[in-house]
Scaffold this active site. Structure first.
Site, PDB file in Angstrom:
ATOM      1  N   ASP A 186      -6.991  -4.251  10.389  1.00 17.07           N
ATOM      2  CA  ASP A 186      -6.322  -3.055   9.896  1.00 17.07           C
ATOM      3  C   ASP A 186      -7.062  -1.964  10.858  1.00 17.07           C
ATOM      4  OD1 ASP A 186      -4.293  -1.295   9.551  1.00 17.07           O
ATOM      5  OD2 ASP A 186      -5.439  -1.156   7.149  1.00 17.07           O
ATOM      6  N   HIS A 191      -8.791  -6.181   4.259  1.00 11.82           N
ATOM      7  CA  HIS A 191      -7.785  -5.995   5.633  1.00 11.82           C
ATOM      8  C   HIS A 191      -9.153  -5.190   6.453  1.00 11.82           C
ATOM      9  CE1 HIS A 191      -3.412  -4.780   5.144  1.00 11.82           C
ATOM     10  NE2 HIS A 191      -4.214  -5.665   4.903  1.00 11.82           N
ATOM     11  N   TRP A 212       0.719  -1.479  -0.253  1.00 11.50           N
ATOM     12  CA  TRP A 212       0.416  -0.408   0.066  1.00 11.50           C
ATOM     13  C   TRP A 212       0.892   1.033   0.210  1.00 11.50           C
ATOM     14  CZ3 TRP A 212      -0.472   4.031   3.127  1.00 11.50           C
ATOM     15  CH2 TRP A 212      -1.119   4.779   2.805  1.00 11.50           C
ATOM     16  N   HIS A 238     -11.738   1.917   2.489  1.00 15.33           N
ATOM     17  CA  HIS A 238     -10.762   2.619   1.670  1.00 15.33           C
ATOM     18  C   HIS A 238     -12.215   2.680   0.647  1.00 15.33           C
ATOM     19  CE1 HIS A 238      -6.396   1.989   2.564  1.00 15.33           C
ATOM     20  NE2 HIS A 238      -6.860   2.489   3.864  1.00 15.33           N
ATOM     21  N   ASP A 270     -10.670   4.081  10.434  1.00 15.70           N
ATOM     22  CA  ASP A 270      -9.498   2.612  11.263  1.00 15.70           C
ATOM     23  C   ASP A 270      -9.915   2.375  13.074  1.00 15.70           C
ATOM     24  OD1 ASP A 270      -8.175   1.984   8.924  1.00 15.70           O
ATOM     25  OD2 ASP A 270      -6.908   3.394   9.241  1.00 15.70           O
ATOM     26  N   GLU A 293      -3.152  -3.134  -3.164  1.00 17.79           N
ATOM     27  CA  GLU A 293      -4.342  -2.345  -1.807  1.00 17.79           C
ATOM     28  C   GLU A 293      -3.959  -0.864  -2.684  1.00 17.79           C
ATOM     29  OE1 GLU A 293      -4.959  -1.057   2.789  1.00 17.79           O
ATOM     30  OE2 GLU A 293      -3.408  -1.833   2.420  1.00 17.79           O
ATOM     31  N   LYS A 349      -7.340   2.857  -2.538  1.00 15.74           N
ATOM     32  CA  LYS A 349      -7.642   3.763  -1.222  1.00 15.74           C
ATOM     33  C   LYS A 349      -8.239   4.823  -2.338  1.00 15.74           C
ATOM     34  CE  LYS A 349      -6.600   6.409   2.934  1.00 15.74           C
ATOM     35  NZ  LYS A 349      -5.723   6.482   4.210  1.00 15.74           N
ATOM     36  N   ASP A 360     -12.241   6.895   6.607  1.00 12.55           N
ATOM     37  CA  ASP A 360     -10.982   5.698   6.803  1.00 12.55           C
ATOM     38  C   ASP A 360     -10.322   6.245   8.254  1.00 12.55           C
ATOM     39  OD1 ASP A 360      -9.555   3.309   6.418  1.00 12.55           O
ATOM     40  OD2 ASP A 360      -8.171   4.376   5.309  1.00 12.55           O
ATOM     41  N   ASP A 388      -9.147  -2.949   1.611  1.00 10.79           N
ATOM     42  CA  ASP A 388      -9.599  -2.497   2.856  1.00 10.79           C
ATOM     43  C   ASP A 388     -10.983  -1.676   3.033  1.00 10.79           C
ATOM     44  OD1 ASP A 388      -9.315   0.046   5.086  1.00 10.79           O
ATOM     45  OD2 ASP A 388      -7.587  -0.978   4.831  1.00 10.79           O
TER      46      ASP A 388
END
Length: 417
Positions: free
Chosen positions: A325, A285, A184, A261, A295, A225, A227, A293, A258
């Protein structure tokens, strides 16, 4: 009523729909979750010359007890793993290398810098996954790495990713289970770019060089990955979903999704079945975005259950590599790992206990009334009794009793740091 009695009653309710609960439990035991190490130290890593966190990544909170050394981080992971049912994996970033006080540039990292992690993984029967770290570094200060217009900077990051693949191969050979090495990058622009194509051409050329050497997938599996945007790349990200989806399909790489993302109105659960039509495998993820994003720690919410359902109902447990993640420094970090990972496993159990074949049949017959009714009724089936029994059988605390273990660990270990 004992836990065993509650389990047997619940089992009968599920088995009237043809769901073999004992088989479900055996299946669940075989599914590893890749647990990210960076929750334990707020993505700090152990480089001698540490840089400030950058690349559109932010960790908020200052809860006491952050891991400061590799030993502390591994001890914290051990504690979390003791509270999570099943055998799992640990996901590392390159910044978690151990160089014995020597300043080693990321493009010079070698397997020897991760020997302690491999020995620890062997001791605990764990697999390892890996990620090159293309952020928090002076050569990524302007938000560009593999797509940078400066060929010397591109070369540095290309060599770092090549070295990372070699480390992933080393993990796979030593541990007897293939490592997922995922790339990433933060590359993008804050404002609307005047040229979207050229950075993507440079990124493609960089990736082609990184993947030029074939590595046996028995040891290392490559993933890329995407985004949508990040802090400092609000208007344009070079490695978009479309870019990486095309690159992965054309070059036989895994596309890693992800859950944070994408646009807030997009959900990864809706992408899984479409992508599995064209890819033998894909990687996840799993995070919890709150408006962006961010997380957050994974919660047992509707999207998590839907992701698990898409994997299970499409017989894709061996096709989807599930990793986590998230990073929250506002709560106990061991608790964060425990909550998030238990929720991911819990969602898989929930999906395995659904009458998926019958629900598919109802949809094909156009019987949407019964389909909806059953989906809603199963939400209050005694799933919790199965989960509690599973935890007990796997030798980990049942229900919220794990909190007492974390509190004790905090008092005896974390609070003294």
């Amino acid at each position: 009523m004992t836990m065993k009695e509650s389990f047997e009653l619940a089992k009968k309710q599920y088995e009237k729909w043809g769901i073999q609960v004992d088989n479900v439990i055996e299946t669940l035991k075989s599914v590893p979750i890749s647990i990210h190490c960076w929750q334990g130290d707020d993505i700090g890593g152990f480089e001698v010359n540490k840089s400030e966190l950058s690349g559109g990544i932010d960790v908020t909170g200052n809860y006491p007890g952050k891991a400061r050394t590799p030993e502390e981080l591994r001890n914290d992971l051990e504690k979390a793993l003791s509270l999570i049912p099943g055998k799992h994996r640990v996901n590392l970033h390159a910044i978690y290398a151990e160089t014995n006080g020597e300043a080693v540039e990321r493009d010079q990292l070698e397997p020897k810098h991760f020997e302690n992690w491999v020995n620890w993984a062997k001791e605990h029967g764990l697999g390892l996954d890996f990620n090159p770290t293309l952020f928090s570094h002076e050569k990524a200060a302007d938000g560009l790495t593999l797509s940078h217009p400066d060929p010397e900077i591109r070369e540095y990051w290309i060599n770092h990713c090549i070295a990372s693949r070699k480390i992933g191969e080393y993990f796979g050979k030593e541990l007897g289970t293939p490592t997922l090495t995922n790339i990433w990058i933060p590359d993008g622009y804050k404002d609307v770019p005047s040229d979207r194509l050229t950075p993507r051409v440079r990124l493609k050329e960089s990736l082609d060089r990184i993947f030029a050497e074939d590595i046996d997938e028995k040891y290392n599996v490559d993933a890329v990955e995407s985004k949508l945007f990040g802090i400092g790349s609000e208007s344009y990200v070079v490695g978009s979903h479309e870019f990486y989806l095309g690159y992965a399909l054309k070059n036989n790489k895994l596309c890693l999704l992800d859950t944070g993302h994408y646009h807030p109105t997009e959900v990864v659960s809706n992408k899984i079945s479409a992508m599995l039509l064209y890819s033998d495998k894909l990687a996840l993820h799993v995070s919890r975005p709150v408006r962006w994003d961010s997380d957050h720690v994974v919660a047992f919410d509707d999207e998590l259950k839907e992701i698990a359902l898409e994997i299970v109902r499409n017989n894709a447990l061996d096709k989807v590599m599930i990793g986590l993640d998230f990073f929250d420094a506002s709560i106990n970090r061991v608790a964060a790992w425990t909550i998030g990972t238990r929720n991911m496993i819990k969602a898989l159990l929930y999906a395995l206990l659904m009458p998926n074949d019958h629900l598919k049949k109802l949809q094909d017959e156009g019987n949407f009334t019964e389909r909806l009714a059953l989906i809603e009724e199963f939400k209050s089936y005694p799933f919790g009794a199965i989960w509690d029994y599973y935890c007990e059988q796997m030798g980990v605390p049942v229900q919220e009793s794990w909190l007492e273990d974390v509190k004790k660990y905090e008092e005896e270990v974390l609070a003294k740091r």
